[in-house]
Design a protein around this motif. Structure first.
Motif, mmCIF file in Angstrom:
data_model
loop_
_atom_site.group_PDB
_atom_site.id
_atom_site.type_symbol
_atom_site.label_atom_id
_atom_site.label_comp_id
_atom_site.label_asym_id
_atom_site.label_seq_id
_atom_site.Cartn_x
_atom_site.Cartn_y
_atom_site.Cartn_z
ATOM 1 N N GLN A 71 1.432 10.437 -7.025
ATOM 2 C CA GLN A 71 2.127 9.618 -6.035
ATOM 3 C C GLN A 71 1.200 9.269 -4.856
ATOM 4 O O GLN A 71 1.265 8.162 -4.308
ATOM 5 N N ALA A 72 0.344 10.208 -4.451
ATOM 6 C CA ALA A 72 -0.624 9.911 -3.395
ATOM 7 C C ALA A 72 -1.600 8.816 -3.821
ATOM 8 O O ALA A 72 -1.960 7.932 -3.018
ATOM 9 N N LEU A 73 -1.973 8.854 -5.101
ATOM 10 C CA LEU A 73 -2.851 7.779 -5.603
ATOM 11 C C LEU A 73 -2.135 6.440 -5.612
ATOM 12 O O LEU A 73 -2.734 5.405 -5.294
ATOM 13 N N ARG A 74 -0.846 6.446 -5.999
ATOM 14 C CA ARG A 74 -0.089 5.186 -5.983
ATOM 15 C C ARG A 74 0.032 4.646 -4.546
ATOM 16 O O ARG A 74 -0.058 3.427 -4.327
ATOM 17 N N PHE A 75 0.230 5.520 -3.595
ATOM 18 C CA PHE A 75 0.318 5.086 -2.202
ATOM 19 C C PHE A 75 -1.018 4.493 -1.730
ATOM 20 O O PHE A 75 -1.034 3.480 -1.021
ATOM 21 N N MET A 76 -2.104 5.102 -2.123
ATOM 22 C CA MET A 76 -3.423 4.557 -1.772
ATOM 23 C C MET A 76 -3.640 3.191 -2.407
ATOM 24 O O MET A 76 -4.233 2.289 -1.795
ATOM 25 N N GLN A 77 -3.130 3.004 -3.614
ATOM 26 C CA GLN A 77 -3.244 1.698 -4.262
ATOM 27 C C GLN A 77 -2.467 0.635 -3.501
ATOM 28 O O GLN A 77 -2.913 -0.513 -3.374
ATOM 29 N N GLN A 78 -1.297 1.017 -2.971
ATOM 30 C CA GLN A 78 -0.514 0.074 -2.172
ATOM 31 C C GLN A 78 -1.268 -0.303 -0.884
ATOM 32 O O GLN A 78 -1.274 -1.468 -0.476
ATOM 33 N N MET A 79 -1.904 0.697 -0.249
ATOM 34 C CA MET A 79 -2.672 0.404 0.965
ATOM 35 C C MET A 79 -3.856 -0.524 0.654
ATOM 36 O O MET A 79 -4.174 -1.438 1.423
ATOM 37 N N GLN A 225 -7.777 6.927 4.387
ATOM 38 C CA GLN A 225 -8.724 7.986 4.735
ATOM 39 C C GLN A 225 -8.003 9.338 4.905
ATOM 40 O O GLN A 225 -8.531 10.390 4.510
ATOM 41 N N ILE A 226 -6.795 9.284 5.475
ATOM 42 C CA ILE A 226 -6.018 10.530 5.626
ATOM 43 C C ILE A 226 -5.645 11.084 4.255
ATOM 44 O O ILE A 226 -5.727 12.310 4.002
ATOM 45 N N GLN A 227 -5.237 10.230 3.342
ATOM 46 C CA GLN A 227 -4.863 10.675 1.997
ATOM 47 C C GLN A 227 -6.066 11.275 1.272
ATOM 48 O O GLN A 227 -5.934 12.306 0.582
#
Length: 439
Positions: A71-79, A225-227
């Motif tokens: 899920q963190a990777l998916r959020f980074m993809q959205q960013m 960067q935080i992720q």
């Protein structure tokens, strides 16, 4: 007048060249700024679309067993998608960059030929002045023919340059009255009006049209960067193979952040606005002023060359009249100073010419019956006026006061008083001439 015109022309040519150089320099600076913006945008897009996607795909396989990491990777993809969307929303300045580069190159080339043409025209006017002085001093007809030919050529070029310079000055002045509207109309196909006004006026009251996109870009990048920091801290102990891709993403984000700061500086209006003002100063002040001086030079040069042409034609007529007067002179005339100088032979014996003249007058016995020389000289009339004035026409100064000696044949007849005058000599004449003619 020609010298003054040439001075004005040199000043105008220099001013115009300075203005055009300032214009092209500002265009190259603006082109460099636009090129930097395009490079930063394209570099950031390439990093987000290709580099980040590859790292995320490998991490997705590694973290397949951990839903929270996925899920963190998916959020980074959205960013990353937000960053790509904001970069794509920025205006495409590549077309403006191409236009500025083409305008700068064409302007530099045209200015070089314009400067060289006016320089040759100024040199031609100076050469005409020098050749005119030489031709009038030598009174040479072939030099006058060359002068008239070059004067006509310079007149044609002068009037042509006057028309072209005046038209260019008027057109440039019309542009300088309202340059903002002209630029907005020329860039409306690839640049919105608010962006154009932002760079043209650069007023604090005008909002930055890129502020929202840059803000979203910065926030999305900070979130990514935080992720990445959290994943490096918690996932690497569990998945050591993920460290390489996580560090790669971190380096990519740091590079993208550096590009963001440079892009923010390039998109600021102050740099391009300064280049715009410098270009306007070069065109509307130095350029137009130089064109006006060049037009004044063309006008002064045309008037001076027209007067010079009339003077050369007048000199041609005077030289023709002088030649005809010289042709009418009789070289055998004994009273022609030139003929007397040619007929005089200094190597000839003076006493011989005097004795020849004595033999033509009679024997010495007939001359002995004449009155005493001193008495006759006292009563003799003064010599003729033309005899005293013959010195003014290049005669021999030794014999001018003794008439008709060495002149060829004497007049047909002489009276006894005239003969006595010719043969008598006073004491002053003896001291002057010596004893060569003493009887």
């Amino acid at each position: 007048m020609i010298s003054s015109a040439v001075g004005v022309g040199f000043y105008g040519n220099s001013e115009t060249n300075d203005g055009v150089y300032q214009l092209t320099y500002s265009l190259y600076n603006a082109n460099h700024t636009l090129g930097g913006i395009n490079n930063l945008v394209s570099g950031s897009l390439g990093s987000m679309e290709s580099g980040l996607r590859q790292h995320l795909e490998r991490l997705d396989e590694i973290f397949a067993t951990r839903t929270d990491y996925v899920q963190a990777l998916r959020f980074m993809q959205q960013m990353a998608t937000n960053i790509i969307r904001q970069l794509a929303a920025l205006p495409d300045l590549s077309q403006a960059r191409v236009d500025l580069a083409a305008i700068a190159e064409q302007t530099s080339l045209a200015e070089y030929y314009r400067w060289l043409t006016y320089l040759l025209l100024l040199i031609l006017d100076l050469v005409i002045c020098l050749v005119t002085c030489l031709g009038l001093a030598k009174q040479s007809r072939w030099l006058l023919i060359i002068i008239m030919s070059f004067v006509l050529l310079s007149l044609v070029l002068g009037w042509a340059s006057l028309g072209l310079g005046t038209a260019t000055a008027v057109g440039t002045s019309d542009f300088c009255v309202s340059p903002d509207k002209f630029i907005v109309n020329q860039t409306k196909d690839f640049l919105s009006a608010d962006v154009a006004h932002y760079y043209l006026f650069c007023s604090p009251n005008l909002p930055n049209p890129f502020q929202q996109s840059l803000t979203i870009y910065q926030r999305s990048l900070t979130t990514m960067q935080i992720q990445i920091q959290g994943l490096l801290q918690f996932s690497v102990p569990l998945f050591p193979t993920a460290e390489k891709d996580l560090l790669g993403i971190q380096r990519l984000l740091n590079s993208t952040e550096s590009n963001l700061h440079q892009l923010t500086a390039f998109l600021d209006c102050h740099g391009l606005h300064k280049d715009y003002l410098d270009a306007l100063m070069g065109v509307c002040y130095d350029g137009v002023e130089g064109l006006l001086y060049l037009s004044l030079f063309s006008l002064m040069s045309a008037g001076a060359l027209s007067a010079l042409l009339c003077a050369v034609l007048r000199a041609w007529k005077l030289i023709g009249i002088r030649d005809r007067d010289y042709d009418d002179i009789d070289e055998e005339d004994p009273f022609n100073p030139q003929a007397r100088r040619l007929s005089y032979n200094p190597g000839r014996s003076n006493i011989h010419s005097f004795c020849s003249y004595n033999s033509s007058l009679g024997s010495e016995g007939s001359l002995s019956r004449a009155p005493p020389p001193q008495a006759a000289a006292a009563n003799a009339p003064p010599p003729a006026e033309y005899m005293n004035q013959s010195m003014l026409f290049g005669g021999n100064p030794r014999y001018e006061n003794v008439p008709l000696i060495g002149r060829g044949s004497p007049p047909p007849s002489y009276s006894p008083s005239m003969r006595t005058t010719y043969l008598s000599m006073t004491d002053a004449q003896i001291r002057h001439f010596g004893t060569d003619f003493q009887v």
